[in-house]
Design an enzyme around this catalytic site. Sequence first.
Site, PDB file in Angstrom:
ATOM      1  N   GLU A  64      -7.698  -9.461   0.720  1.00 46.17           N
ATOM      2  CA  GLU A  64      -5.669  -9.642  -0.135  1.00 46.17           C
ATOM      3  C   GLU A  64      -5.063  -9.044   1.006  1.00 46.17           C
ATOM      4  O   GLU A  64      -4.008  -8.576   0.781  1.00 46.17           O
ATOM      5  CB  GLU A  64      -5.287  -9.944  -1.218  1.00 46.17           C
ATOM      6  N   GLY A  80      -6.083   8.814  -3.919  1.00 45.94           N
ATOM      7  CA  GLY A  80      -6.563   9.619  -2.145  1.00 45.94           C
ATOM      8  C   GLY A  80      -5.702   9.130  -1.764  1.00 45.94           C
ATOM      9  O   GLY A  80      -5.952   7.561  -1.466  1.00 45.94           O
ATOM     10  N   VAL A 121     -10.239   8.508   0.950  1.00 47.40           N
ATOM     11  CA  VAL A 121     -11.331   7.860   0.441  1.00 47.40           C
ATOM     12  C   VAL A 121     -11.701   6.273   0.544  1.00 47.40           C
ATOM     13  O   VAL A 121     -12.596   6.167   0.122  1.00 47.40           O
ATOM     14  CB  VAL A 121     -10.463   8.405  -0.849  1.00 47.40           C
ATOM     15  N   GLU A 173       6.094  -9.770   9.219  1.00 49.59           N
ATOM     16  CA  GLU A 173       5.977  -9.148   7.471  1.00 49.59           C
ATOM     17  C   GLU A 173       6.611  -8.559   7.745  1.00 49.59           C
ATOM     18  O   GLU A 173       6.491  -7.160   7.864  1.00 49.59           O
ATOM     19  CB  GLU A 173       4.668  -9.612   6.627  1.00 49.59           C
ATOM     20  N   CYS A 219       3.520  -9.540  -1.329  1.00 52.06           N
ATOM     21  CA  CYS A 219       3.156  -9.925  -0.200  1.00 52.06           C
ATOM     22  C   CYS A 219       3.026 -11.776  -0.140  1.00 52.06           C
ATOM     23  O   CYS A 219       2.877 -12.761   1.298  1.00 52.06           O
ATOM     24  CB  CYS A 219       1.452  -9.381   0.015  1.00 52.06           C
ATOM     25  N   LYS A 274      -9.562   2.642  -6.315  1.00 52.61           N
ATOM     26  CA  LYS A 274      -8.558   3.920  -5.912  1.00 52.61           C
ATOM     27  C   LYS A 274      -7.052   3.233  -5.523  1.00 52.61           C
ATOM     28  O   LYS A 274      -6.942   2.516  -4.647  1.00 52.61           O
ATOM     29  CB  LYS A 274      -8.427   4.439  -3.919  1.00 52.61           C
TER      30      LYS A 274
HETATM   31  P1  NAD Z   1      -1.848  -0.129   3.282  1.00 50.47           P
HETATM   32  O1  NAD Z   1      -2.333  -1.083   3.663  1.00 50.47           O
HETATM   33  O2  NAD Z   1      -1.056   0.922   3.610  1.00 50.47           O
HETATM   34  O3  NAD Z   1      -2.992   0.178   1.987  1.00 50.47           O
HETATM   35  C1  NAD Z   1      -2.958  -0.672   0.857  1.00 50.47           C
HETATM   36  C2  NAD Z   1      -4.081   0.311   0.044  1.00 50.47           C
HETATM   37  O4  NAD Z   1      -5.065   0.102   1.204  1.00 50.47           O
HETATM   38  C3  NAD Z   1      -3.780   1.681  -0.311  1.00 50.47           C
HETATM   39  O5  NAD Z   1      -4.559   1.894  -1.098  1.00 50.47           O
HETATM   40  C4  NAD Z   1      -4.097   2.305   0.789  1.00 50.47           C
HETATM   41  O6  NAD Z   1      -4.672   3.811   0.617  1.00 50.47           O
HETATM   42  C5  NAD Z   1      -5.500   1.927   1.148  1.00 50.47           C
HETATM   43  N1  NAD Z   1      -5.726   2.291   2.786  1.00 50.47           N
HETATM   44  C6  NAD Z   1      -4.763   2.216   3.679  1.00 50.47           C
HETATM   45  N2  NAD Z   1      -5.470   2.547   4.731  1.00 50.47           N
HETATM   46  C7  NAD Z   1      -6.927   2.261   4.856  1.00 50.47           C
HETATM   47  C8  NAD Z   1      -8.030   2.710   5.821  1.00 50.47           C
HETATM   48  N3  NAD Z   1      -8.096   3.103   6.096  1.00 50.47           N
HETATM   49  N4  NAD Z   1      -9.593   2.633   5.286  1.00 50.47           N
HETATM   50  C9  NAD Z   1      -9.050   2.020   3.809  1.00 50.47           C
HETATM   51  N5  NAD Z   1      -7.951   1.800   2.715  1.00 50.47           N
HETATM   52  C10 NAD Z   1      -7.196   1.816   3.241  1.00 50.47           C
HETATM   53  O7  NAD Z   1      -0.555  -1.022   3.319  1.00 50.47           O
HETATM   54  P2  NAD Z   1       1.077  -1.134   2.011  1.00 50.47           P
HETATM   55  O8  NAD Z   1       1.776  -0.422   2.601  1.00 50.47           O
HETATM   56  O9  NAD Z   1       0.066  -0.216   0.535  1.00 50.47           O
HETATM   57  O10 NAD Z   1       1.098  -2.475   0.938  1.00 50.47           O
HETATM   58  C11 NAD Z   1       2.022  -3.151   1.780  1.00 50.47           C
HETATM   59  C12 NAD Z   1       0.932  -4.031   2.213  1.00 50.47           C
HETATM   60  O11 NAD Z   1       0.303  -5.356   1.633  1.00 50.47           O
HETATM   61  C13 NAD Z   1       1.813  -5.515   3.047  1.00 50.47           C
HETATM   62  O12 NAD Z   1       1.734  -6.228   4.017  1.00 50.47           O
HETATM   63  C14 NAD Z   1       1.438  -6.879   2.273  1.00 50.47           C
HETATM   64  O13 NAD Z   1       2.195  -7.447   2.578  1.00 50.47           O
HETATM   65  C15 NAD Z   1       0.244  -6.033   1.894  1.00 50.47           C
HETATM   66  N6  NAD Z   1       0.306  -6.424   0.566  1.00 50.47           N
HETATM   67  C16 NAD Z   1      -0.931  -7.854   0.071  1.00 50.47           C
HETATM   68  C17 NAD Z   1      -1.390  -8.430  -0.863  1.00 50.47           C
HETATM   69  C18 NAD Z   1      -2.346 -10.042  -1.415  1.00 50.47           C
HETATM   70  O14 NAD Z   1      -2.415 -10.073  -2.188  1.00 50.47           O
HETATM   71  N7  NAD Z   1      -1.907 -10.615  -0.035  1.00 50.47           N
HETATM   72  C19 NAD Z   1      -0.806  -7.910  -2.025  1.00 50.47           C
HETATM   73  C20 NAD Z   1      -0.100  -7.033  -1.864  1.00 50.47           C
HETATM   74  C21 NAD Z   1       0.422  -6.458  -0.781  1.00 50.47           C
END
Ligand code: NAD
Length: 476
Positions: free
Chosen positions: A245, A201, A206, A379, A279, A170
């Site tokens: 992650e 999604g 999803v 962050e 990140c 996803k």
């Molecule tokens: P996000 O957490 O909003 O979304 C990440 C993914 O998680 C998306 O696919 C989203 O649809 C999904 N998601 C969101 N809520 C969910 C839930 N309740 N259940 C299941 N899935 C869910 O984050 P973002 O805005 O897409 O990315 C930015 C963030 O991600 C930053 O905080 C960054 O540090 C972190 N990040 C971490 C790494 C790493 O390797 N540690 C890499 C990239 C980004």
Amino acid sequence: MNLHGQFYIEGAWRDAQGRETTGVVNPATGQVIAEVHLGNEEDVAIAVAAARRAFAQWSQTTPAERAALLDRLHRIVLERREQLAQAMACEMGAAISHARSAHVGFAAEHIRVARDNAAAYPFTVLRGTTAIVREPIGVCALITPWNWPLYQITAKVAPALAAGCTVVLKPSELSPLTALLFAQAVHDAGCPPGVFNLVNGTGPVVGTALAEHPDVDMISITGSTRAGVLVAQAAAPTVKRVAQELGGKSPNVLLPDADFARVVPLGVAAAMRNVGQSCSAPTRMIVPRSRLREVESLAAAAVAEFVVGDPLDERTTHGPIANHAQFERVQHMIRVGIDEDARLVCGGPGRPEGLATGLYARPTVFSNVRTTMAIAQEEIFGPVLAILPYDTIDEAVAIANDTVYGLGAHVQGADIETMRAVARRIRCGQVHLNHPAWDPNAPFGGYKRSGNGREYGVEGMEEYLETKAVLGWGAA
Ligand code: NAD
């Protein structure tokens, strides 16, 4: 504008069950460039069932067969480098030259490393007369973010397939187009039906359905700490393995004997690579107090070299922020830094001159930052660097560790023993000494609230394995 109403399930493109759609917005222009269907619980159920059926056979393939698939996929991704790079430039604003070299280049490396690990890994070893057998864990749900769309996908999909798992991906609903191209590449590489499946999604629909699904054995998420916690909670009743992650606020400690003229520009570049939307970006530069002014002017000079603008322009080094919510967040945090009385070295709120439209932010450097400030703790996920002064090495280490996160760190210096000693004292999953080249075999992941589990390299594949001990295996 393209409408993508299909998901890749069991070897074919199938109509989505979910009827809702979302617009994919080009952050450089504000235009909706595609409309994508959002899946629902039914789509998840269909995809998980397909992955479960395929697991029976895929888990029994030889490592050489899995390596052969990954080899074909590696070649196809490189052949389609331009198409993939263009998709990322349009859906999340990656500067095209950076998209080609880093987004696609590094993603291909994850596939290559997984291929090599599949071929070479000792899946069965003898300990006395007991065999230690490493087996694929099963059906894996993989949730990825928008900031490095292809890179994050390959960092999960490739080792999972190498291990013998089947997957349901996803991708972020904010960057689904690259994922659709990737699914086609997997198909064209000859992946057996059901081994790789994709459902677009939202996280709450999803993502939650995948985390809760009783027939998913493992869920791996890259994203915010908030989402990582929600996934772990949803996964707990079915006792599935959870890999996370998550966020970071990585320190970059400049020891007094570092080559400042070299490492300050490199540190600024690392913090602001991908417009700071990484990140592990080293967003806290920790420097000797007596060198603060020197570091400030070196940092300002480094930022002045950036070319912020149209991601499709070859000269651009930094495109726009990837989406509107993130743009607002970055603007907010720049104002917070000013309100906290951090010293603004360059940048600031608003858009760069000449860029009235598009989600462009000004690369911003704050100095004289204290570790208690919000800009040193939260962050930001944008082109914002905080420079923090220290008086002793012990204090530098304490500042480096003064964070809820523990993903990456950098240490710069001339004396390798001192750098190693500092590296050992920093509580995080990966430390870089004097800006070495990226190493796709180096395991990557977080201590503390940056997550659980490792990606990349052998450790990245081992996440997707179970351990079975067979006693008496070697008995005469
Ligand atoms: P996000 O957490 O909003 O979304 C990440 C993914 O998680 C998306 O696919 C989203 O649809 C999904 N998601 C969101 N809520 C969910 C839930 N309740 N259940 C299941 N899935 C869910 O984050 P973002 O805005 O897409 O990315 C930015 C963030 O991600 C930053 O905080 C960054 O540090 C972190 N990040 C971490 C790494 C790493 O390797 N540690 C890499 C990239 C980004």
